[in-house]
Design a protein around this motif. Structure first.
Motif, short mmCIF file in Angstrom:
data_model
loop_
_atom_site.label_atom_id
_atom_site.label_comp_id
_atom_site.label_asym_id
_atom_site.label_seq_id
_atom_site.Cartn_x
_atom_site.Cartn_y
_atom_site.Cartn_z
N LEU A 18 -2.46 4.01 -2.01
CA LEU A 18 -1.27 3.56 -1.29
C LEU A 18 -0.06 4.41 -1.68
N ARG A 19 0.87 4.56 -0.72
CA ARG A 19 2.08 5.33 -0.99
C ARG A 19 3.28 4.41 -1.10
N VAL A 20 4.10 4.63 -2.15
CA VAL A 20 5.35 3.90 -2.35
C VAL A 20 6.49 4.73 -1.78
N PRO A 21 7.36 4.14 -0.94
CA PRO A 21 8.40 4.93 -0.28
C PRO A 21 9.50 5.39 -1.23
N GLU A 22 10.21 6.45 -0.83
CA GLU A 22 11.29 7.00 -1.64
C GLU A 22 12.42 5.99 -1.87
N GLY A 23 12.71 5.15 -0.88
CA GLY A 23 13.81 4.21 -1.00
C GLY A 23 13.44 2.89 -1.63
N HIS A 24 12.33 2.85 -2.36
CA HIS A 24 11.84 1.59 -2.92
C HIS A 24 12.81 1.02 -3.95
N HIS A 25 13.05 -0.31 -3.87
CA HIS A 25 13.84 -1.03 -4.86
C HIS A 25 12.91 -1.88 -5.70
N ILE A 26 13.11 -1.88 -6.99
CA ILE A 26 12.25 -2.63 -7.90
C ILE A 26 12.19 -4.10 -7.50
N GLY A 27 11.00 -4.63 -7.43
CA GLY A 27 10.78 -6.03 -7.07
C GLY A 27 10.57 -6.25 -5.59
N ASN A 28 10.77 -5.22 -4.77
CA ASN A 28 10.68 -5.36 -3.32
C ASN A 28 9.42 -4.70 -2.80
N ILE A 29 8.96 -5.14 -1.63
CA ILE A 29 7.91 -4.47 -0.89
C ILE A 29 8.50 -4.14 0.47
N GLU A 30 8.81 -2.89 0.66
CA GLU A 30 9.45 -2.46 1.91
C GLU A 30 8.40 -2.29 3.00
N LEU A 31 8.50 -3.09 4.06
CA LEU A 31 7.59 -3.04 5.20
C LEU A 31 8.40 -3.00 6.49
#
Length: 449
Positions: free
Chosen positions: A157-170
């Motif tokens: 799986l790939r984690v996006p560049e704009g990821h914030h800790i604790g969040n799942i960006e969908l």
């Protein structure tokens, strides 16, 4: 690993097979519309940030496979170092890939997988077609129905560049009366993106687990109302945010992912205790000497009862830390079972909250009986040998997919990271303080923002 590519000449054996991974496209998952490949196909293989062995790869230190065709050199360490340096400078190498193992007693989806290379189905006389890819079977995902057997494999799986800790960006979507009116386009730079799900037989799975260098494992057991797809996202987010350097294993039991199926999920959880212990046993067979478990919500019904029952046998299953996050377990049952669990664990931690929506629903269904993860007016569960932390001020859905308080979640993840790395008792952070306050002796701990 999933796909072997361009293994350097001096490598051989299981570690070599794990050292190179080819590119794959997102797959179709159970109960979801088909995924569309959101990125351009590139020439270079994508390099993982965290391998199943748990080693974080620094982009300035290590690189991927040889980047020019399939040519490889055998001229020794100098040529290898040059290829590594070249790979580290290649902007096409993706450093935001998370990989982890999975085990599930869900039924496999019959949707054909959509992966790079477009493997041709091999039809069999006694079952559905099999899509073979480099010795592993490419699958589309798993449903919420029960499977008497255990399926095992690896997720990428790939984690996006704009990821914030604790969040799942969908991608966000808008629904009205069950009809989808709008859905954002999937963008791998903004959203979590599943690249592949590949399964294998249990013997090969154990062998692959055994080939990892550091024998420290983290088993994540999700909670109620969780589809396989959502469990994969949460396992990836926890692994990435904790920067966990061991081996992550997702144990995904057959939840249908619908609030209306609460009783079905509860029965599925109770039926999954043997499968959970089987996964722990597989880790021991693979040589792991430090196994931690994080169980969320109804997942604690599996972990607590399984370990409690095992403690009463002649050959009990032992683990290091059992971390129970908002456990959706009958409070009286929890108090009765935890003494047995304490016999087969080095440490027990309970994160409780009075604001967890899932626990409020469960409490109503159970006729008002409080759950072990709840914090009633009288206070949370306090038992000898149990580290209880009241995190009610974190938000309304700890580890839930609709979590909205990402900044404060960082502190809980920091607390988890210290616990997993060092096994230290609380308080581990200044935000977590004993209650009641000095000079009285603390009975449990509270998170204070």
């Amino acid at each position: 690993r999933l796909v072997r590519q361009d293994v350097r000449p001096h490598q051989s054996g299981p570690k070599a097979a794990l050292s190179r991974i080819g590119r794959v496209r997102p797959v179709t998952l159970a109960d979801d519309e088909p995924w569309r490949a959101p990125f351009d196909v590139i020439a270079a293989p994508i390099r993982p940030t965290i391998k199943p062995g748990g080693t974080k790869i620094d982009p300035d230190i290590q690189g991927g496979a040889n980047q020019k065709g399939n040519q490889s050199t055998a001229s020794g360490a100098k040529d290898t170092d040059k290829s590594v340096e070249s790979a580290a400078q290649d902007s096409r190498i993706d450093t935001r890939i998370v990989e982890f193992f999975y085990a599930t007693n869900r039924k496999q989806s019959d949707t054909p997988p959509d992966v790079e290379g477009h493997p041709q189905p091999a039809f069999t006389s006694d079952g559905p077609p099999v899509y073979s890819l480099n010795g592993w079977t490419a699958v589309s995902g798993y449903t919420g129905e029960r499977n008497p057997d255990l399926s095992v494999g690896i997720v990428r799986l790939r984690v996006p560049e704009g990821h914030h800790i604790g969040n799942i960006e969908l991608p966000s979507s808008l629904k009205l009366f069950g009809f989808r009116l709008r859905r954002d386009t999937l963008d791998p730079t903004k959203h979590f993106t599943i690249r592949s799900i590949e399964k294998t037989d249990e013997a090969k799975w154990i062998k692959t687990l055994a080939s990892t260098k550091k024998k420290k494992a983290l088993v994540f057991v999700h909670g109620f109302n969780t589809k396989f797809r959502d469990a994969v996202f949460r396992a990836a987010q926890i692994t990435w945010d904790l920067q966990f350097r061991g081996t992550t294993i997702l144990f995904s039991w057959p939840s249908r992912g619908d609030i209306a199926d609460y009783l079905y999920d509860k029965e599925s959880a109770l039926a999954s205790r043997t499968a959970f212990l089987r996964v722990i046993d597989d880790l021991y067979k693979a040589g792991y000497d430090n196994i931690d478990v994080i169980a969320h919500s109804m997942g604690n019904l599996i972990a607590v009862e399984a370990l409690s029952n095992s403690a009463a046998t002649r050959s009990p299953t032992a683990i290091a830390q059992l971390i129970m996050v908002a456990p959706d377990v009958d409070r009286d049952m929890f108090v009765q079972d935890i003494s047995g669990v304490a016999k087969v664990t080095k440490g027990l931690t309970l994160y409780a909250s009075k604001n967890d929506k899932a626990l409020q629903l469960s409490k109503r269904i159970a006729g008002g009986i409080p759950r072990a993860g709840d914090v009633p007016d009288a206070g949370p569960v306090v038992l000898p040998g149990l580290w209880t932390i009241d995190v009610s001020l974190i938000g309304d859905e700890l580890f839930g997919l609709n979590h909205n308080t990402f900044a404060t979640t960082r502190n809980v993840l920091n607390d988890l990271a210290i616990l997993l790395m060092e096994g230290k008792p609380p308080p581990r952070l200044v935000e977590i303080r004993g209650f009641p306050e000095p000079p009285q002796k603390a009975a449990y701990f509270r998170y204070i923002p």
